[in-house]
Design an enzyme around this catalytic site. Structure first.
Site, PDB file in Angstrom:
ATOM      1  N   SER A  65       0.808  -1.229   0.000  1.00 51.19           N
ATOM      2  CA  SER A  65       0.000   0.000   0.000  1.00 51.19           C
ATOM      3  C   SER A  65       0.838   1.275   0.000  1.00 51.19           C
ATOM      4  O   SER A  65       1.657   1.490  -0.879  1.00 51.19           O
ATOM      5  CB  SER A  65      -0.942  -0.079   1.197  1.00 51.19           C
ATOM      6  OG  SER A  65      -1.816   0.999   1.231  1.00 51.19           O
ATOM      7  N   ASN A 381      -8.247   8.779   6.618  1.00 52.52           N
ATOM      8  CA  ASN A 381      -7.167   8.749   5.632  1.00 52.52           C
ATOM      9  C   ASN A 381      -7.639   8.445   4.203  1.00 52.52           C
ATOM     10  O   ASN A 381      -6.828   8.348   3.294  1.00 52.52           O
ATOM     11  CB  ASN A 381      -6.085   7.759   6.064  1.00 52.52           C
ATOM     12  CG  ASN A 381      -6.603   6.328   6.147  1.00 52.52           C
ATOM     13  OD1 ASN A 381      -7.543   5.943   5.463  1.00 52.52           O
ATOM     14  ND2 ASN A 381      -5.987   5.534   7.007  1.00 52.52           N
ATOM     15  N   THR A 508       0.066  -1.657  12.137  1.00 54.96           N
ATOM     16  CA  THR A 508       0.884  -1.893  10.942  1.00 54.96           C
ATOM     17  C   THR A 508       2.346  -1.484  11.112  1.00 54.96           C
ATOM     18  O   THR A 508       3.165  -1.812  10.276  1.00 54.96           O
ATOM     19  CB  THR A 508       0.326  -1.107   9.738  1.00 54.96           C
ATOM     20  OG1 THR A 508       0.382   0.287  10.038  1.00 54.96           O
ATOM     21  CG2 THR A 508      -1.098  -1.493   9.419  1.00 54.96           C
TER      22      THR A 508
HETATM   23  P1  NG1 Z   1      -2.351   1.669  12.098  1.00 51.18           P
HETATM   24  O1  NG1 Z   1      -0.927   1.533  11.735  1.00 51.18           O
HETATM   25  O2  NG1 Z   1      -2.924   0.539  12.905  1.00 51.18           O
HETATM   26  O3  NG1 Z   1      -2.639   3.031  12.705  1.00 51.18           O
HETATM   27  C1  NG1 Z   1      -2.937   2.364   9.561  1.00 51.18           C
HETATM   28  C2  NG1 Z   1      -3.997   3.427   9.438  1.00 51.18           C
HETATM   29  C3  NG1 Z   1      -5.349   2.758   9.383  1.00 51.18           C
HETATM   30  C4  NG1 Z   1      -5.431   1.691   8.301  1.00 51.18           C
HETATM   31  C5  NG1 Z   1      -4.238   0.760   8.389  1.00 51.18           C
HETATM   32  C6  NG1 Z   1      -4.159  -0.231   7.263  1.00 51.18           C
HETATM   33  C7  NG1 Z   1      -4.104   5.649  10.484  1.00 51.18           C
HETATM   34  C8  NG1 Z   1      -4.038   6.434  11.733  1.00 51.18           C
HETATM   35  N1  NG1 Z   1      -3.972   4.325  10.604  1.00 51.18           N
HETATM   36  O4  NG1 Z   1      -3.204   1.626  10.733  1.00 51.18           O
HETATM   37  O5  NG1 Z   1      -6.336   3.726   9.226  1.00 51.18           O
HETATM   38  O6  NG1 Z   1      -5.579   2.278   7.035  1.00 51.18           O
HETATM   39  O7  NG1 Z   1      -3.006   1.486   8.451  1.00 51.18           O
HETATM   40  O8  NG1 Z   1      -3.536   0.249   6.125  1.00 51.18           O
HETATM   41  O9  NG1 Z   1      -4.256   6.223   9.405  1.00 51.18           O
HETATM   42 ZN    ZN Z   2      -3.743   1.062   0.289  1.00 52.76          ZN
END
Ligand code: NG1
Ligand code: ZN
Length: 536
Positions: A65, A381, A508
């Site tokens: 991604s 996002n 992540t």
């Molecule tokens: P994490 O790393 O758990 O905050 C991020 C995004 C999520 C989601 C995931 C999967 C933010 C704050 N967090 O998660 O919204 O999109 O990645 O890609 O944007």
């Molecule tokens: Zn993506």
């Protein structure tokens, strides 16, 4: 036994490195060079999952991604085009962490036995990957795994395409009624183009739109899709370099725009957004997220993020439902996470549209959205979509409009359900949704933006020795551990006008995220700094 030997022999080519893997919110994600053994094992699990579901087609997507180019990742897609059922994530993690081939075969047999799966029964897997340099090598590992099963497994390779296309193809392949669409990449474009044509009708062609493709696979999709809608809309694609090393997601893309709250340098070039009311949009690296922006009065950067898209979509659909006189049968709801700007939540509630808050990660939003007749879900996002329930679709199909206006509104709602990806957040489909709504409302970006004013907000990434000690409750809005920390956060928040702040471990990345918002930017920055100190 022969089969197990064949798997073991193939698995020997992909030994596990000295790393611990976890199937998290986005599947497995880490440096691409660490992933071959993981991908091999994901192939085995995809086959098991398919066998468990009587041979239904399972998807495998290789992408990281918005992450930097050296990263890669893999996730499984369930038959309805949804994320892998949560109870299987532990199986994925277990297989990925087996140290030796022997351990792997035992763990695999144990899972099969536990679920009474006949490992020699037929299975079906479709896979795709994004433009990362590590993609082809990882796909080799996947193919080595799948081909160990011989003719038992039907394999379809979609090649380089976006995450939402893969989800679409999985859903369409498993759709027995064959009404969802052709299970091919072309089928996806055809479906979107047909719905767009219905919704635009004989309106003027849409204004050209700048699209920052993050130098990722979205560039490929946009170029191909553009051919299907030439006389309706034109795209001015930016950041379409999928070949140069290091270009992917670098200084561009939806994540850059949302986190930095600024234009990518390439979009900030003089002339790009210069015409009054020109809007731009940024995809992320696998084209499942989108954010919009424009320059207010030709100068000030204004972000139109996932919250703004959710509000635009929910109010438009609610209007159409009323025009179709179906408001008693079809209830529209919105699903957000704690990262949604407080102003957006307030704005939606004031319009008597119910809002649910869930934990981060689209699988949570998706499931909550299924509870509404029409569920609009977006992360701030820009990752989100709109789900039409089977009941809502039936109501629309059976409706007996008593005026041309009711008829039109009903047909437009049905066309929207075709335009909007019913499996997963989809940058291209969301882009078309926004453009259709703006065309129907005869709005530019400024009118869309006018609904509510975002509260100033900050998102801070904090590196901590051990993020696993941070435990949350209440859709991640409160900490239950470390003990006493939440009380200190509450005290800091109470001192700030319209203050809100929360802390959660990332799913992540190896970090903890601090979010803060307040009535002014200085107050926001101060609140974020105080809470960050508390966390460290
Ligand atoms: P994490 O790393 O758990 O905050 C991020 C995004 C999520 C989601 C995931 C999967 C933010 C704050 N967090 O998660 O919204 O999109 O990645 O890609 O944007
Ligand atoms: Zn993506």
């Amino acid at each position: 036994q022969e089969l197990l030997q064949a798997i073991a022999k193939a698995a020997d080519q992909y030994p596990k490195p000295a790393v611990t893997f976890t199937y998290g919110t986005a599947g497995f994600r880490t440096l691409g060079e660490r992933l071959p053994s993981v991908i091999f094992r994901v192939g085995m699990l995809a086959v098991l999952r398919s066998q468990r579901l009587n041979g239904a087609t399972i998807g495998v997507m290789v992408t990281a991604s918005h992450n930097p180019e050296p990263d890669n990742g893999v996730k499984l897609v369930d038959p309805a085009g949804e994320m892998l059922e949560q109870s299987w994530e532990t199986h994925a993690t277990a297989l990925a962490n087996c140290e030796t081939t022997q351990d792997l075969i035992s763990a695999y047999e144990a899972i099969a036995a536990q679920m009474r799966i006949d490992i020699s029964s037929p299975a079906s897997v479709v896979y795709a990957y994004d433009t990362r340099p590590s993609g082809p090598g990882l796909i080799k590992a996947l193919e080595a795994s799948l081909s160990a099963f011989g003719d038992r497994v039907k394999i379809v390779n979609l090649g380089i395409t976006t995450t939402p296309v893969l989800h679409y193809v999985v859903k369409a392949t498993n759709d027995r009624s064959a009404t969802y669409g052709k299970p091919t990449i072309e089928g996806y474009y055809e479906k979107l183009a047909a719905a767009l044509k219905t919704l635009i009708g004989n309106r003027a062609p849409l204004a050209p739109l700048y699209v920052d493709c993050a130098n990722g696979v979205g560039a490929v999709a946009l170029e191909e899709f553009g051919k299907y809608v030439e006389n309706i809309m034109t795209f001015k694609a930016l950041n379409t370099d999928t070949k140069s090393k290091g270009a992917l997601n670098y200084q561009c893309g939806a994540d850059f725009v949302k986190t930095k709250q600024q234009l990518p340098p390439s979009v900030a070039e003089p002339g790009v957004l210069a015409q009054p009311d020109t809007r731009g949009a940024s995809f992320d690296g696998d084209a499942d997220r989108i954010v919009y922006y424009y320059l207010r009065d030709g100068k000030t950067f204004r972000l139109l993020d996932g919250d703004k898209i959710a509000v635009l979509a929910a109010l438009f659909i609610e209007d159409l439902v009323k025009r179709a006189r179906l408001q008693d049968a079809i209830k529209v709801g919105v699903v957000q996470t704690a990262y949604a700007n407080g102003s957006s939540t307030k704005f939606i509630k004031e319009r008597n549209i119910p809002v649910t808050c869930t934990a981060t990660g689209v699988k949570h939003l998706h499931h909550a959205a299924l509870k509404y007749d029409v569920g609009v879900y977006f992360e701030a996002n820009g990752h989100g979509t709109v789900l039409f329930s089977a009941a809502a679709l039936e109501t629309l199909h059976k409706a007996k409009p008593s005026s041309p206006e009711e008829d039109k509104a009903t047909k437009n709602l049905l066309a929207l359900s075709e335009l909007i990806n019913q499996a997963v957040g989809d940058a291209l489909s969301d882009l078309l949704l926004v453009e259709v709504i703006l065309a129907h409302r005869a709005w530019g970006a400024a009118e869309w933006d006018a609904g509510y004013e975002d509260l100033p907000n900050r998102l801070v990434k904090v590196e901590v020795p051990d993020r696993t000690i941070f435990l949350t409750t209440d859709a991640e809005r409160k900490l239950t551990s470390p003990l006493g920390l939440q009380k200190l956060i509450d005290e800091a928040v109470a001192k700030v006008e319209q203050g809100r702040s929360f802390v959660r471990p990332s799913g992540t990345e190896d970090c903890v995220r601090v979010y803060a918002e307040a009535s002014t930017t200085p107050a926001t920055d101060q609140l974020a700094a105080i809470v960050t100190d508390l966390v460290k």
